[in-house]
Scaffold this motif. Structure first.
Motif, PDB file in Angstrom:
ATOM      1  N   HIS A  14       0.955  -1.206  -0.141  1.00 20.46           N
ATOM      2  CA  HIS A  14       0.045  -0.122  -0.151  1.00 20.46           C
ATOM      3  C   HIS A  14       0.814   1.144   0.110  1.00 20.46           C
ATOM      4  O   HIS A  14       2.088   1.173   0.484  1.00 20.46           O
ATOM      5  CB  HIS A  14      -0.744  -0.066   1.318  1.00 20.46           C
ATOM      6  CG  HIS A  14      -2.063   0.880   1.319  1.00 20.46           C
ATOM      7  ND1 HIS A  14      -2.824   0.868   0.209  1.00 20.46           N
ATOM      8  CD2 HIS A  14      -2.239   2.159   1.877  1.00 20.46           C
ATOM      9  CE1 HIS A  14      -3.927   1.901   0.571  1.00 20.46           C
ATOM     10  NE2 HIS A  14      -3.401   2.818   1.313  1.00 20.46           N
ATOM     11  N   HIS A  17       3.626   2.551   2.895  1.00 24.76           N
ATOM     12  CA  HIS A  17       3.869   1.618   3.690  1.00 24.76           C
ATOM     13  C   HIS A  17       5.394   1.309   3.651  1.00 24.76           C
ATOM     14  O   HIS A  17       5.946   0.687   4.556  1.00 24.76           O
ATOM     15  CB  HIS A  17       3.109   0.285   3.522  1.00 24.76           C
ATOM     16  CG  HIS A  17       1.786   0.366   4.006  1.00 24.76           C
ATOM     17  ND1 HIS A  17       0.888  -0.729   4.139  1.00 24.76           N
ATOM     18  CD2 HIS A  17       1.002   1.238   4.383  1.00 24.76           C
ATOM     19  CE1 HIS A  17      -0.250  -0.397   4.710  1.00 24.76           C
ATOM     20  NE2 HIS A  17      -0.184   0.993   4.978  1.00 24.76           N
ATOM     21  N   LYS A  19       7.702   1.235   0.791  1.00 20.89           N
ATOM     22  CA  LYS A  19       8.365   0.342  -0.628  1.00 20.89           C
ATOM     23  C   LYS A  19       9.611   1.356  -0.873  1.00 20.89           C
ATOM     24  O   LYS A  19      10.652   0.490  -0.990  1.00 20.89           O
ATOM     25  CB  LYS A  19       7.454   0.363  -1.712  1.00 20.89           C
ATOM     26  CG  LYS A  19       5.988  -0.190  -1.466  1.00 20.89           C
ATOM     27  CD  LYS A  19       4.976  -0.599  -2.441  1.00 20.89           C
ATOM     28  CE  LYS A  19       4.708   0.910  -2.798  1.00 20.89           C
ATOM     29  NZ  LYS A  19       3.557   1.476  -1.878  1.00 20.89           N
ATOM     30  N   THR A  21      11.169   3.440   0.599  1.00 22.32           N
ATOM     31  CA  THR A  21      12.333   3.494   1.544  1.00 22.32           C
ATOM     32  C   THR A  21      12.965   2.343   1.766  1.00 22.32           C
ATOM     33  O   THR A  21      14.275   2.178   1.937  1.00 22.32           O
ATOM     34  CB  THR A  21      11.506   3.905   3.165  1.00 22.32           C
ATOM     35  OG1 THR A  21      10.737   5.006   3.092  1.00 22.32           O
ATOM     36  CG2 THR A  21      12.440   4.200   4.269  1.00 22.32           C
ATOM     37  N   ASP A 134       9.913   0.310  14.350  1.00 23.99           N
ATOM     38  CA  ASP A 134      10.756   1.109  15.118  1.00 23.99           C
ATOM     39  C   ASP A 134       9.675   2.106  15.791  1.00 23.99           C
ATOM     40  O   ASP A 134       9.814   3.074  16.555  1.00 23.99           O
ATOM     41  CB  ASP A 134      11.644   2.012  14.154  1.00 23.99           C
ATOM     42  CG  ASP A 134      10.842   2.945  13.189  1.00 23.99           C
ATOM     43  OD1 ASP A 134      10.938   4.017  13.223  1.00 23.99           O
ATOM     44  OD2 ASP A 134      10.802   2.120  11.868  1.00 23.99           O
ATOM     45  N   ARG A 135       8.512   2.261  15.070  1.00 24.77           N
ATOM     46  CA  ARG A 135       7.486   3.142  15.528  1.00 24.77           C
ATOM     47  C   ARG A 135       6.729   2.491  16.679  1.00 24.77           C
ATOM     48  O   ARG A 135       5.891   3.298  17.611  1.00 24.77           O
ATOM     49  CB  ARG A 135       6.435   3.175  14.642  1.00 24.77           C
ATOM     50  CG  ARG A 135       6.885   4.210  13.228  1.00 24.77           C
ATOM     51  CD  ARG A 135       6.064   5.394  13.299  1.00 24.77           C
ATOM     52  NE  ARG A 135       6.358   6.515  12.221  1.00 24.77           N
ATOM     53  CZ  ARG A 135       5.493   6.470  10.990  1.00 24.77           C
ATOM     54  NH1 ARG A 135       4.436   5.853  11.099  1.00 24.77           N
ATOM     55  NH2 ARG A 135       6.127   7.390  10.039  1.00 24.77           N
ATOM     56  N   SER A 199      12.333  -2.491  10.080  1.00 28.74           N
ATOM     57  CA  SER A 199      12.189  -1.063   9.961  1.00 28.74           C
ATOM     58  C   SER A 199      13.010  -0.738   8.465  1.00 28.74           C
ATOM     59  O   SER A 199      14.276  -0.654   8.721  1.00 28.74           O
ATOM     60  CB  SER A 199      13.015  -0.267  10.984  1.00 28.74           C
ATOM     61  OG  SER A 199      13.097   1.078  10.592  1.00 28.74           O
ATOM     62  N   ALA A 200      12.408   0.005   7.757  1.00 31.48           N
ATOM     63  CA  ALA A 200      12.796  -0.006   6.392  1.00 31.48           C
ATOM     64  C   ALA A 200      13.861   1.338   6.511  1.00 31.48           C
ATOM     65  O   ALA A 200      15.037   1.249   6.153  1.00 31.48           O
ATOM     66  CB  ALA A 200      11.804   0.316   5.400  1.00 31.48           C
TER      67      ALA A 200
HETATM   68  P1  GDP Z   1       5.733   4.034  -0.346  1.00 31.42           P
HETATM   69  O1  GDP Z   1       4.811   4.875  -0.743  1.00 31.42           O
HETATM   70  O2  GDP Z   1       5.163   2.789   0.185  1.00 31.42           O
HETATM   71  O3  GDP Z   1       7.028   4.169  -1.277  1.00 31.42           O
HETATM   72  O4  GDP Z   1       6.248   4.756   1.154  1.00 31.42           O
HETATM   73  P2  GDP Z   1       7.691   5.569   1.332  1.00 31.42           P
HETATM   74  O5  GDP Z   1       8.902   4.565   1.335  1.00 31.42           O
HETATM   75  O6  GDP Z   1       7.627   6.710   0.589  1.00 31.42           O
HETATM   76  O7  GDP Z   1       7.332   5.818   3.034  1.00 31.42           O
HETATM   77  C1  GDP Z   1       6.178   6.373   3.501  1.00 31.42           C
HETATM   78  C2  GDP Z   1       6.408   7.338   4.661  1.00 31.42           C
HETATM   79  O8  GDP Z   1       6.718   6.365   5.815  1.00 31.42           O
HETATM   80  C3  GDP Z   1       7.884   7.966   4.640  1.00 31.42           C
HETATM   81  O9  GDP Z   1       7.728   9.401   5.203  1.00 31.42           O
HETATM   82  C4  GDP Z   1       8.673   7.298   5.202  1.00 31.42           C
HETATM   83  O10 GDP Z   1       9.905   7.895   5.911  1.00 31.42           O
HETATM   84  C5  GDP Z   1       8.094   6.496   6.373  1.00 31.42           C
HETATM   85  N1  GDP Z   1       8.535   5.151   6.523  1.00 31.42           N
HETATM   86  C6  GDP Z   1       8.981   4.055   5.875  1.00 31.42           C
HETATM   87  N2  GDP Z   1       9.478   3.195   6.581  1.00 31.42           N
HETATM   88  C7  GDP Z   1       9.600   3.569   7.674  1.00 31.42           C
HETATM   89  C8  GDP Z   1      10.013   2.909   8.707  1.00 31.42           C
HETATM   90  O11 GDP Z   1      10.410   1.749   8.721  1.00 31.42           O
HETATM   91  N3  GDP Z   1       9.976   3.498  10.126  1.00 31.42           N
HETATM   92  C9  GDP Z   1       9.526   4.677   9.961  1.00 31.42           C
HETATM   93  N4  GDP Z   1       9.325   5.385  11.235  1.00 31.42           N
HETATM   94  N5  GDP Z   1       8.954   5.505   9.012  1.00 31.42           N
HETATM   95  C10 GDP Z   1       9.139   4.777   7.728  1.00 31.42           C
END
Ligand code: GDP
Length: 597
Positions: A14, A17, A19, A21, A134-135, A199-200
């Protein structure tokens, strides 16, 4: 010479979520203070050599008994289910394995479900990354730490919260038919879905994720990954792109053989196979070597599967994302490749004059996915094509609409609606359903169909006369008024009567129209079998046209009868049907249509 190639890995999940990162984190593996270098940027993909995996993983590799023989892992750079659907190959998916990423705090979301559906449809094995651990309150962070090391440092409360969230996730998977478990509790990877908490952002658990991907690929995909290195290359077009100074190029993932810079290739176009000679094979320059953005690529002589490469060649303007690329070394091979590609296109891009919906999608793969889903639901397709929704599409839907209103629609996956198409659709009332979640597009369409059917039924109901048979009470006391209008007491014998209905006699003669129906002091909109009511009949005179004790029938038209029998059948109960039969008998004397009813 046979060799095992890198498995091709896609990341789905989704929005937000994690991806991107995760992919970024994997790309930055060598920045993580480890010695392991050698992450290579391909076109559209990132390669993690096996040495890097080994160094990150360290002792974790013992999870896998045999030696890892893979040369590395190739991650597709564009994550998400939309991109995944365009990764077609050999009728299935180009990706050998997928990572489904789920934010552990949010659980299943629409695109999570869509991703699972798509993976299931393509039979692509996947593992789950439960992200953002990590959250969790009080979680102690250590970059790049394996999950199994990291978890030992957490206090009881945090561990408990993680377990609860994992159980919720496992429960969700169970509901849709998957047995899932935390990866280190999985007994049999062929039966259970492995969930790796990660934790990505900080790389926690990513070591296990990489090891698991490598190990599972090695163990279960070895046969598929064994390729003839020297053989002619095969690949899939990720994207068709205009490049300054290069013209139209295609970004391709090669999954088999070796592509040479002077090969002839056959690629899929909209309605044809394109044969062309490669002008250049291009790979991205390392970032630190790009001094002039106009020269972002290096030329190479050959690429060996699996790899992502940009191909510059003439005549690629009409190449289609998601279609195959086959390298050929003889006329005979070219002919064979052309046939194969044409067959593939023909199985997806369809154009008929059937009564059915119009389907548009951004790539061959997504078009195939959407069409398949529609076919499974027995929704007929008139046309399926790649590209934005155009005026022509709307006009075609309009012609269908005239014949079958519920199929006069356009469905689009990940495409835009051209302005003139939008205008004409609005003006002519042709619904367009677009989105980037296949099941949502279909759900929206089905909801619309349901609403339309109900609306139509309501309209039908409003204009259809229902059958009814009544009898005037035999006693003169129930003649309340003889004329202008006549008011008499009646019993409804079968069916129903409503104000406005015309009544006829046993011999078919017209009596008059029911002006009102009254029970005690209330005016009724309807009286049904068994009810005794007083009715006012316009146009009838008691003693001349009607007599106490007489049976009267509601006058129906042929159209009423057809609508009742064909479309409103489920609205009729036993007594309505009896009434209809009695009326038909009366009317059959004059009109043979009724005898056949
Ligand atoms: P995508 O839309 O699935 O590609 O999601 P993103 O990688 O852009 O992540 C969306 C948001 O979630 C960003 O603000 C990231 O920094 C945050 N995020 C992604 N992975 C993690 C994680 O493991 N821990 C935390 N705290 N935030 C994360």
């Amino acid at each position: 010479m046979k060799r095992i190639r890198q498995p091709i890995i896609a990341v789905l999940g989704h929005v937000d979520h994690g991806k991107t990162t995760l992919l970024d984190k994997i790309r930055k593996t060598n920045v993580a203070g480890k010695e392991a270098g050698g992450i290579t940027q391909h076109i559209g993909a990132t390669e993690v050599p096996i040495d890097v995996v080994k160094q990150i993983a360290g002792p974790l590799l013992k999870l896998w008994k045999g030696e890892i023989k893979l040369p590395g892992l190739l991650f597709i750079d564009t994550p998400g289910h939309e991109a995944f659907t365009s990764l077609r190959a050999r009728g299935g998916s180009l990706a050998d394995l997928a990572i489904l990423i789920v934010d552990i705090n949010e659980g299943f979301q629409p695109q999570t479900i869509e991703s699972i559906e798509i993976l299931r449809r393509y039979k692509t094995p996947f593992i789950v990354a439960a992200n953002k651990i990590d959250r969790i309150k009080g979680w102690k962070i250590q970059e790049w730490e394996p999950f199994l090391v990291n978890i030992k440092k957490q206090d009881q409360r945090a561990v408990q919260e993680l377990e609860t969230k994992l159980w919720e996730l496992i429960g969700k998977f169970y509901e849709i038919g998957f047995q899932a478990n935390r990866f280190d509790r999985v007994q049999d990877f062929t039966r259970e879905l492995a969930i790796v908490p990660i934790s990505a952002k900080y790389g926690i658990g990513v070591p296990e994720l990489l090891v698991l991907i490598a190990g599972l690929s090695q163990k279960y995909l070895e046969q598929k990954l064994k390729i003839e290195v020297e053989g002619p290359a095969r690949g899939t077009i990720l994207e068709v792109r205009e490049e300054p100074g290069l013209g139209t190029t295609i970004d391709v993932i090669i999954y088999d053989g070796t592509l040479h810079k002077d090969d002839t290739i056959v690629v899929g176009g909209k309605d044809k196979a394109i044969v062309t000679k490669i002008r250049a094979l291009l790979k991205p320059k390392p970032l630190d070597e790009i001094r002039d953005p106009r020269f972002r690529f290096d030329q190479v002589d050959e690429v060996v599967a699996a790899a992502g490469v940009k191909i510059a060649a003439p005549n690629l303007e009409e190449a289609l994302a998601g279609s195959p690329v086959i390298a050929c070394r003889s006329e005979e091979e070219i002919e064979k490749a052309k046939q194969e590609i044409l067959n593939q296109i023909k199985s997806v891009v369809i154009s008929t004059d059937k009564v059915g919906v119009i389907v548009k999608a951004d790539t061959l793969g997504s078009l195939e996915a959407l069409s398949k889903e529609l076919q499974e639901k027995n929704i007929p397709i008139r046309k399926a094509d790649v590209g934005n929704i155009s005026k022509t599409d709307v006009m075609e839907a309009l012609s269908v609409k005239e014949e079958k209103p519920l199929y006069g629609v356009v469905l689009g996956f990940n495409v835009k609606v051209n302005e003139d198409a939008e205008e004409i659709a609005k003006a002519k009332g042709v619904p367009i359903f677009v989105g980037n979640i296949i099941y949502k597009i279909i759900e929206d369409y089905e909801a619309w169909v349901k609403a339309e059917e109900e609306k139509r039924k309501k309209e039908l109901l409003a204009k259809t006369i229902f059958p009814g048979v009544i009898r005037l009470f035999p006693d003169e006391r129930y003649v309340f008024r003889r004329s202008h209008p006549a008011i008499v007491g009646v019993e409804v014998l079968e069916g129903r009567i409503k104000p406005g209905y015309t009544l006829i006699k046993q011999n078919g003669q017209k009596v008059g129209t029911i002006k009102s129906i009254k029970s005690k002091n209330d005016f009724l909109q309807e009286a049904k079998k068994g009810e005794a009511v007083a009715i006012a009949i316009d146009g009838a005179i008691v003693g001349r046209h009607i007599h106490p004790g007489e049976i009267l029938y509601v006058d129906l038209s042929r159209d009423d009868a057809i609508r009742l029998v064909k479309e409103l059948r489920d609205m009729l109960d036993e007594t309505d049907i009896k009434a209809l039969k009695m009326i038909a008998k009366v009317k059959a004397r004059e009109d043979p249509f009724w005898a056949a009813l």
